[in-house]
Every structure is written in structure tokens, then in C-alpha cells.
Scaffold this motif. Structure first.
Motif, PDB file in Angstrom:
ATOM      1  N   CYS A   1       7.157  -0.531  -6.629  1.00  0.00           N
ATOM      2  CA  CYS A   1       7.589   0.885  -7.034  1.00  0.00           C
ATOM      3  C   CYS A   1       9.086   1.075  -6.987  1.00  0.00           C
ATOM      4  CB  CYS A   1       6.658   1.948  -6.356  1.00  0.00           C
ATOM      5  SG  CYS A   1       5.060   1.983  -7.170  1.00  0.00           S
ATOM      6  N   LYS A   2       9.447   0.681  -5.793  1.00  0.00           N
ATOM      7  CA  LYS A   2      11.052   0.802  -5.313  1.00  0.00           C
ATOM      8  C   LYS A   2      11.994  -0.052  -6.418  1.00  0.00           C
ATOM      9  CE  LYS A   2      11.028   1.814  -0.535  1.00  0.00           C
ATOM     10  NZ  LYS A   2      11.358   1.203   1.001  1.00  0.00           N
ATOM     11  N   LYS A   3      11.339  -1.156  -6.726  1.00  0.00           N
ATOM     12  CA  LYS A   3      12.176  -2.263  -7.580  1.00  0.00           C
ATOM     13  C   LYS A   3      12.014  -1.805  -8.737  1.00  0.00           C
ATOM     14  CE  LYS A   3      11.056  -6.283  -4.910  1.00  0.00           C
ATOM     15  NZ  LYS A   3      10.165  -7.547  -4.871  1.00  0.00           N
ATOM     16  N   SER A   4      10.993  -0.827  -9.325  1.00  0.00           N
ATOM     17  CA  SER A   4      10.962  -0.530 -10.651  1.00  0.00           C
ATOM     18  C   SER A   4      11.485   1.029 -10.857  1.00  0.00           C
ATOM     19  CB  SER A   4       9.334  -0.537 -11.212  1.00  0.00           C
ATOM     20  OG  SER A   4       8.824  -1.819 -10.933  1.00  0.00           O
ATOM     21  N   GLY A   5      12.173   1.377  -9.963  1.00  0.00           N
ATOM     22  CA  GLY A   5      12.775   2.625 -10.147  1.00  0.00           C
ATOM     23  C   GLY A   5      12.288   3.935  -9.190  1.00  0.00           C
ATOM     24  N   GLY A   6      11.393   3.517  -8.689  1.00  0.00           N
ATOM     25  CA  GLY A   6      10.643   4.511  -7.641  1.00  0.00           C
ATOM     26  C   GLY A   6      11.636   5.080  -6.864  1.00  0.00           C
ATOM     27  N   LYS A   7      12.347   4.395  -6.195  1.00  0.00           N
ATOM     28  CA  LYS A   7      13.373   4.910  -5.160  1.00  0.00           C
ATOM     29  C   LYS A   7      14.684   5.998  -5.978  1.00  0.00           C
ATOM     30  CE  LYS A   7      16.593   3.121  -1.743  1.00  0.00           C
ATOM     31  NZ  LYS A   7      17.359   1.955  -0.909  1.00  0.00           N
TER      32      LYS A   7
END
Length: 80
Positions: free
Chosen positions: A16-22
Motif C-alpha cells: 500500500c505504501k508503494k502504491s501511494g498509501g503513504k
């Protein structure tokens, strides 16, 4: 019992972080501090929700938002 504030759960797992979650979490946090949602919502970071193929994943109240972005989260907040 109904919560006085809407709950927003943001997955902070690696996919999720890699996909824009961050970035999404950062935008939501800024909106909750200064925007129209101030005091109306509670942002909660979660560990992996095991929906990695649908990353980034956000839960607003009882609605799962898969492959979501900031505008979709705001739309769901207005609906609920």
C-alpha cells in the motif's frame, strides 16, 4: 452506539505504501488538521490488511475503498 467522529483506517503495509498509501495518508492528515474535516474524523494507521492486490486500501466507516485516492476518500466521507 454511533461514533461522534468518522473513522478512517489507512493500510500502511509495504504494498500500500508503494502504491501511494503513504502520500494518501499524508494528504488526509493535512486535511484533518486544517481542512473542512477538522474535528469530524479520526485517522487510524493499520498494519497490512491482506488486500495487497487492491492497494492502497482505506476503510471509511464500514466501506472498503480499494485502489483508492484522495478524492475517492473525500467522496465517501461526504456520503457517510
Amino acid at each position: 452506539m454511533r461514533h461522534p467522529r468518522k473513522l478512517i483506517f489507512v493500510c500502511t503495509g509495504s504494498d500500500c505504501k508503494k502504491s501511494g498509501g503513504k502520500a494518501l495518508k499524508k494528504q488526509l492528515k493535512a486535511e484533518l488538521k486544517e481542512g473542512q474535516l477538522k474535528g469530524n474524523c479520526k485517522l487510524i494507521s493499520t498494519k497490512c490488511m491482506d488486500m495487497c492486490k487492491s492497494a492502497p486500501v482505506v476503510i471509511v466507516e464500514d466501506h472498503f475503498l480499494k485502489k483508492t485516492n484522495f478524492s475517492k476518500v473525500l467522496q465517501q466521507l461526504k456520503k457517510s
